[in-house]
Each structure stands twice: as C-alpha cells, then as structure tokens.
Design a protein around this motif. Structure first.
Motif: not given
Length: 467
Positions: A44-53, A180-182, A229-231, A264-270
């Motif tokens: 999630g931080n990486v995706a935010e960093g990509e928008r900052i860039d 790509a992170f989405l 897919l990330i969250g 792919r997706f991450m992260t899942s809560h049980p």
C-alpha cells in the motif's frame, strides 16, 4: 460512515500547483530537477509512493538513484515496526550533509510515521533541515506543500487528523514495467490491539467499483502482466457500501477482462475470508493459487487479546476449504511472537498450527509496542531475549515445513512470469503459488509467461528448466 471523496475541482487546484512548481524550478535552476524518493513498508505504501512520484513528474522532476545528486529527497515512511522507524530516522540524519552542501535541496518526509504526533514533534525539533512533512491524509495536496515550501521559505507541516479520503485521477509512476499495484481500499476498521494502521491510515474506505474496473482494464491495455489488488483487508472491500462478498464479485469481473495477465491480491483477513472468494479463485483462469492469510497466533486466548475476531478452529476451517477447492494453493501468513502475556505453552500452539496448516512461507515478527495501541499498555511484556528465542524456534519449524512442501513440487511444471535476472545471472519468476523459481534462458523471455519444470526444490526457492 460515508467515504469522503476528493472532488475534481480540488484535484484541479493541485494540478495547477504542479504547473506553478514546474515554472518556479525551471526559472531557478535552468535545468530539469532531479528527485530521489524511497518508500518503506507495505505494498500500500509502494502504491502511494507511485502516486507521489507521479505528482513529482507533473511538477517537472526527473528521477535519480543517488540522493547526493538530487534536488528533492523524499522518504515515504512506515509505522508498523519500531525498528523500521529508527532506521528511517538514521537515514534522515544522513541527509544533513547534503543540505549543508546544497542549501536549495528540499527534504520531505511523509507517510505513516509522521501521522503520529510524537513523530511529528521529533521531526520538528530534532531535524530542522527537513523542509516538508505531510501525513497519510494529505497525499493529494502534496503539490501545494511543495509550492508553499518554495515560495514562503518556511517549513511545511501538513498532518491533518481525519478518517481518511479517497482521491482518483492522480497519475502513478509505476516502479515496475511488468507488475502493477491496484489499490481497492484504504485504511482499516479492525483495530487489532497491536496495530497502529487504523490510527495512521484512517478508517476503511473502499474505492468505487467502477473506478477499479476502469483502472484494471487500463493496466491490461498498457501491457502489465501482473495486477495485484491491494488493501489493508481486501476481503472486506465494499463493507462500507453495505455490501457483502463484493470482493469476490470484483475478482471475478477482473478475471474476465480479455488479455494475457495474472491477478494476485493482498492482504486477506481470516474473519472475512468467505467460501465465495475461494470458489471464485478456484474457477478463475487468471487468479493465482496463492492467498496471504495472516493468523498472527495459534492460541485462542492470545487471538482474543489481539482482537482478531476469529479462533484457531475457524482459521483451520478456512485453510482446509481452500485446500479442498484448490489443491495446489499456497497459503502464506504473518505471525507475531512474544505478544504481551503470551506464555511459552501458548506460543507452542502457534508452532503446532504452522505444522497443521503447512504454510509455504511465513513473515515472522517479534512483537513491537506501538504508541497509541492497546497492547503497548498491556502488562507482562515479553523480554527481548525470550522473543528472539521464540522467533528462532518458529522460523526453524517453518523452514522444515517449507522444505517439505517444496520437495513435493519436484518434477512438476509451473507457468511463471519471467521477471528478470537474479544476482547469479539466471532468469527468475514466480509460480502461481508465489514461489520464486530460477532457470537458464535468454533475455528475450523477460516479460513473457513460460512453463518451467522444477528440477531442484530448495527451502525458499525452486530451481528449474524451460519446457
């Protein structure tokens, strides 16, 4: 709680600031300015960093890998572990010499760390050469902060308290040409007692369904071969809309987009990992056979103290169903050792769980107290020496499990996206189970999907040959 969405008018103001910054810097430097940015922490931080860039690029910046040559240095920080925070402070300290040799250098620190009041105060008092500090709820106003720094010649601190916002339409500068992170959601509503994420990221906010589908189609059309897919908890996507199992529907619709790509997706809560989700994974053609499902502890008492809202039996039931529906699925997880009050016998329940579920890999963490969380004030904090002992014991047990699972892959063939070359000069990629596999081949294979036969399974990686 209704999600606060930043309007197009507000974003247009920021795009205008981008143009103003670009004009100012061109006048002052007479050349293209260089930015050095570094992101710590999760996807999630990486995706935010990509928008900052992406915003920096709109402000006229190009990028470099050498901080000493930069006109703008930005650290996008993580607050999950104390060790990570101290490492960031050490790296910020090293920037002082660059500021002394280049007084016009702009230094910026942003992200999860600075959303904490005690961190903001420390930056203000101990690091006077840091020019811009902004929190997780001020990312979309980043261009304005740069403009204010350039024109007012004063330090800028923008750390608003908020439940969080959603903003669309900000371009990203992707860090990878193939993957790509989405983001599908931001923030978290779970409030695990050890976790600072809801305090720094805000409450859970789902993006609009149609915006995600639009972005997914765009990423496929741009040639990305893997979409993640990330969250903070992808499984609860749409709960704030009053929907249930919306993530399974989203995954199915993205899977149906024409093209040769994987998901792919991450992260899942049980607690939110439904049978419907597993069924969609099993029926899909593009969703990889891997699920990251953090269990954190194998003991019910500790899980209750962690506020995880499931027990050991439920976790095992979810894992069992996943293996029934997708026999070759890889389950990975996060686990914390040394949670306050955890006895050695309770820790052994965690060891037995990893043997029962047979994880492909684990991220093992020693408990780290976070300011503002309930666990930080709990009695019976575990000594560092004991946490280290448990860390090693659990890691050794998991290594044996991983070695055994990988051994079963010998002689089997897996489709993998060829990502590049490793330090040994061999091509590498990841199987559907998200396990790294290396093999010999030509550069022309990079960026393509290839079938690789496993010839030598090791504990953490596989060696193979092209088929």
């Amino acid at each position: 709680m209704a999600t606060s969405i930043v309007s197009q008018e507000e974003l247009n103001v920021q795009f205008n600031y981008c143009l103003k910054v670009k004009a100012l810097i061109e006048k002052r430097l007479g050349r293209t300015p260089l930015a050095f940015t570094h992101t710590y922490g999760c996807q999630g931080n990486v995706a935010e960093g990509e928008r900052i860039d992406g915003m920096l690029r709109q402000m006229g910046y190009d990028f470099c890998d050498d901080a000493s040559k930069a006109d703008f240095i930005l650290f996008n920080t993580c607050a999950v572990r104390e060790h990570a925070e101290e490492r960031v402070f050490g790296n910020i300290g090293m920037l002082k010499k660059f500021k002394e040799t280049n007084p016009d250098l702009i230094i910026c620190v942003c992200g999860c760390m600075v959303q904490q009041e005690h961190i903001k105060k420390r930056l203000k008092s101990s690091f006077p050469y840091v020019d811009i500090v902004f929190g997780t709820h001020a990312i979309h106003t980043f261009p304005q902060h740069v403009y204010e720094c350039l024109t007012k010649e004063d330090r800028v601190f923008a750390v608003p308290e908020s439940d969080g916002v959603v903003f669309e339409g900000v371009p990203s500068k992707h860090t990878n040409d193939l993957k790509a992170f989405l983001p599908i959601s931001y923030g978290c509503n779970n409030f695990c007692t050890y976790c600072v994420v809801p305090l720094v990221k805000g409450r859970e906010r789902s993006r609009r369904y149609e915006d995600i589908i639009k972005d997914a189609k765009r990423l496929v059309s741009e040639g990305f071969k893997e979409i993640m897919l990330i969250g903070q908890n992808v499984n609860s996507y749409g709960n704030d809309f009053g929907e249930t199992n919306l993530f399974a529907k989203l995954l199915k619709e993205i899977d149906e987009i024409p093209g040769d790509f994987i998901i792919r997706f991450m992260t899942s809560h049980p607690k939110d990992c439904s049978k419907e989700l597993i069924d969609v994974m099993a029926a899909s053609s593009k969703v990889e056979h891997h699920i990251h499902l953090p269990f954190q502890s194998g003991n019910d008492k500790v899980l209750k103290e962690m506020n995880r809202h499931y027990d050991r039996a439920h976790y095992i039931e979810v894992a069992k169903y996943a293996r029934e529906k997708i026999p070759d699925i890889a389950i990975t997880s996060d686990v914390i050792v040394g949670f306050p009050g955890e006895t050695y016998e309770e820790f052994l329940d965690t060891v037995s769980l990893i043997r029962e579920v047979e994880f492909s890999s684990l991220y093992v963490f020693m408990y780290s107290p976070r300011v503002g969380t309930k666990a930080a004030d709990m009695p019976d904090q575990i000594p560092a020496e004991e946490k280290s002992k448990r860390f090693n014991e659990l890691s050794d047990a998991q290594a044996k499990v991983a070695e055994g699972r990988n051994l079963n892959m010998k002689g089997k063939t897996y489709r993998a996206l060829v990502e590049g070359r490793n330090k040994a000069g061999r091509l590498n990629g990841r199987t559907s189970q998200n396990i790294m596999i290396e093999f010999d081949g030509s550069d022309e294979l990079i960026g393509t999907f290839q079938n690789i036969k496993v010839t030598e399974p090791l504990t953490w990686i596989l060696k193979g040959e092209l088929q």
